[in-house]
Scaffold this active site. Structure first.
Site, PDB file in Angstrom:
ATOM      1  N   TYR A 141      -4.197   6.609 -25.411  1.00 45.66           N
ATOM      2  CA  TYR A 141      -4.545   5.186 -25.272  1.00 45.66           C
ATOM      3  C   TYR A 141      -3.514   4.297 -25.975  1.00 45.66           C
ATOM      4  CZ  TYR A 141      -9.286   5.434 -23.292  1.00 45.66           C
ATOM      5  OH  TYR A 141     -10.371   5.583 -22.475  1.00 45.66           O
ATOM      6  N   LYS A 192      -6.824  20.496 -25.186  1.00 51.04           N
ATOM      7  CA  LYS A 192      -6.202  21.145 -24.023  1.00 51.04           C
ATOM      8  C   LYS A 192      -4.993  21.917 -24.537  1.00 51.04           C
ATOM      9  CE  LYS A 192      -5.889  21.916 -19.565  1.00 51.04           C
ATOM     10  NZ  LYS A 192      -6.869  22.706 -18.803  1.00 51.04           N
ATOM     11  N   ASP A 224     -11.600  21.102 -19.994  1.00 51.32           N
ATOM     12  CA  ASP A 224     -12.201  21.379 -18.677  1.00 51.32           C
ATOM     13  C   ASP A 224     -13.430  22.274 -18.837  1.00 51.32           C
ATOM     14  OD1 ASP A 224     -10.432  23.353 -19.533  1.00 51.32           O
ATOM     15  OD2 ASP A 224      -9.642  23.798 -17.529  1.00 51.32           O
ATOM     16  N   ASP A 248     -13.574   9.869 -24.274  1.00 45.27           N
ATOM     17  CA  ASP A 248     -14.023   8.856 -23.321  1.00 45.27           C
ATOM     18  C   ASP A 248     -14.761   9.530 -22.176  1.00 45.27           C
ATOM     19  OD1 ASP A 248     -14.174   6.324 -21.997  1.00 45.27           O
ATOM     20  OD2 ASP A 248     -12.489   6.952 -20.726  1.00 45.27           O
ATOM     21  N   ASP A 252     -19.227  10.033 -21.592  1.00 48.27           N
ATOM     22  CA  ASP A 252     -19.968   9.566 -20.407  1.00 48.27           C
ATOM     23  C   ASP A 252     -20.809  10.695 -19.821  1.00 48.27           C
ATOM     24  OD1 ASP A 252     -18.898   6.990 -20.511  1.00 48.27           O
ATOM     25  OD2 ASP A 252     -18.534   6.920 -18.343  1.00 48.27           O
TER      26      ASP A 252
HETATM   27  C1  IPM Z   1     -15.466   3.127 -23.500  1.00 53.94           C
HETATM   28  C2  IPM Z   1     -14.813   2.402 -22.361  1.00 53.94           C
HETATM   29  C3  IPM Z   1     -13.481   1.853 -22.834  1.00 53.94           C
HETATM   30  C4  IPM Z   1     -12.617   3.041 -23.192  1.00 53.94           C
HETATM   31  C5  IPM Z   1     -12.754   0.925 -21.861  1.00 53.94           C
HETATM   32  C6  IPM Z   1     -13.635  -0.198 -21.408  1.00 53.94           C
HETATM   33  C7  IPM Z   1     -11.490   0.405 -22.459  1.00 53.94           C
HETATM   34  O1  IPM Z   1     -14.712   3.220 -21.250  1.00 53.94           O
HETATM   35  O2  IPM Z   1     -15.709   2.493 -24.550  1.00 53.94           O
HETATM   36  O3  IPM Z   1     -15.748   4.305 -23.355  1.00 53.94           O
HETATM   37  O4  IPM Z   1     -11.966   3.628 -22.318  1.00 53.94           O
HETATM   38  O5  IPM Z   1     -12.569   3.389 -24.363  1.00 53.94           O
HETATM   39 MG    MG Z   2     -15.696   5.076 -21.483  1.00 54.25          MG
END
Ligand code: IPM
Ligand code: MG
Length: 358
Positions: A141, A192, A224, A248, A252
């Site tokens: 990032y 990885k 993975d 990230d 999710d």
């Molecule tokens: C998160 C989001 C952010 C990230 C984006 C919105 C920049 O997806 O907080 O997980 O990638 O960190």
């Molecule tokens: Mg995110």
């Protein structure tokens, strides 16, 4: 106690759910004798519209001058095609970097009331309780060089760099090990290392650090495989520590195990100074302004703020209990709706919650 809280409602459903968070804080403040002074500031799309920048200097200054920052969500279709330095996401990354928030804690705990909202079978998700510790200010990032450059042959080439220094790995590893110590004593580091040098370095450092934490059982997974294991048998995980991009993605996936990303809070912490507390979900522009948003992740972010930044665990417990009670009473927003439950909008969910709290 007096606390100065910076509120960053942001875009989309942000302002709707932030209102609920503030109402909760007022009620809790009265009950626990905590005095909150709120200051609001723009970030993301609303800041771009007002000032041309996604993170105005004044906003960052206000955040620095507070005890904690409560953020709702940023982004929306309207700003999707702006140049990168003007995108809402750039504002969020600037806030993380500007406050030095290198550690991002993302709990994914299944609530018994919501098991049927998960897309996985009951026996797979029942009892899931994972904490993802994501490195937040390094890795691909933020690594340099980055950009789109012209090669010698005149062809364009896009570049990002995944890089971690020793100290960046060590400080997030420390958070990972200490988090695991307070939880189930198991830490899984995700990388990885079979392909990436930076990941092998990460793995070696973490292994080295583990000597200082003999009470924590350390394991390593390739990213993975970790993604697969998360949906195959998530109960094998206690605490996960990983880099920015892998975290990230995995957070999710972990969030969705619990049925709805609309329920999950997060804390972003630095070595010192104010942390940022925000829901894991985004600004949901498709339902913004329609009273459909689930405010509970924002409310649970308030609880995390009370616990991690303001050291008010009793107040945090009270909020978390109230959320469970509201679910026990059968109230559900659309994202967590299941048969036989009572579907409500954001405002009604807030009313019920405040009633339970008071
Ligand atoms: C998160 C989001 C952010 C990230 C984006 C919105 C920049 O997806 O907080 O997980 O990638 O960190
Ligand atoms: Mg995110």
């Amino acid at each position: 106690m007096n606390y100065r809280i910076t509120l960053l409602p942001g875009d989309g459903i942000g302002p709707e759910i932030m209102t609920v968070a503030v109402d909760v804080l007022k009620v809790i403040g009265n009950q626990f004798n905590l005095n909150f002074e709120f200051q609001e500031a723009p970030i993301g799309g609303v800041a771009i519209d007002a000032t041309g920048e996604p993170l105005p200097k004044e906003t960052l200054e206000k955040c620095r001058n507070s005890d904690a920052v409560l953020l709702a969500a940023i982004g929306g279709y309207k700003w999707d095609n702006l140049p990168r330095h003007q995108r809402p996401e750039t504002g969020l990354l600037g806030l993380r970097a500007g406050l030095g928030l290198f550690a991002n804690l993302r709990p994914a705990k299944i609530l018994p009331q919501l098991i049927d909202a998960s897309s996985l079978k009951r026996e797979i998700v029942e009892g899931v309780d994972i904490m993802v510790v994501r490195e937040l200010t390094g890795g691909v990032y933020f690594g340099t060089p980055k950009g789109v450059f012209e090669t010698e042959t005149g062809e364009k080439r896009g570049v990002n760099t995944m890089a971690y220094t020793e100290s960046e790995i060590d400080r997030i590893a420390k958070v990972g090990f200490e988090t695991a110590q307070k939880r189930g004593g198991k830490l899984c580091s995700v990388d990885k290392a079979n392909v990436l040098e930076v990941s092998q370095f990460w793995r070696d450092r973490i292994t080295q650090m583990s000597l200082e934490y003999p009470d924590v059982e350390l394991s390593h997974l390739y990213v993975d495989n970790a993604a697969m294991q998360l949906v195959r048998w998530p109960k094998q995980f206690d605490t996960i520590v990983t880099g920015n991009l892998f975290g990230d993605i995995l957070s999710d996936a972990a969030a969705m195990l619990t049925g709805s990303i609309g329920m999950l809070p997060s804390a972003s912490l630095g070595a010192s100074g104010p942390g940022v507390f925000e829901p894991v979900h985004g600004s949901a522009p498709d339902i913004a302004g329609q009273d459909k948003a689930n405010p509970l992740a924002q409310v649970l972010s308030v609880a995390m703020m009370l616990r991690y930044a303001l050291e008010q665990p009793a107040a945090a417990d009270k909020i978390e209990q109230a959320v469970l009670q509201v679910l026990d009473l059968g109230y559900r927003t659309g994202d967590i709706m299941s048969e036989g439950m009572k579907q409500v909008g954001c405002k009604e969910m807030a009313e019920v919650l405040l009633k339970v709290l008071s």
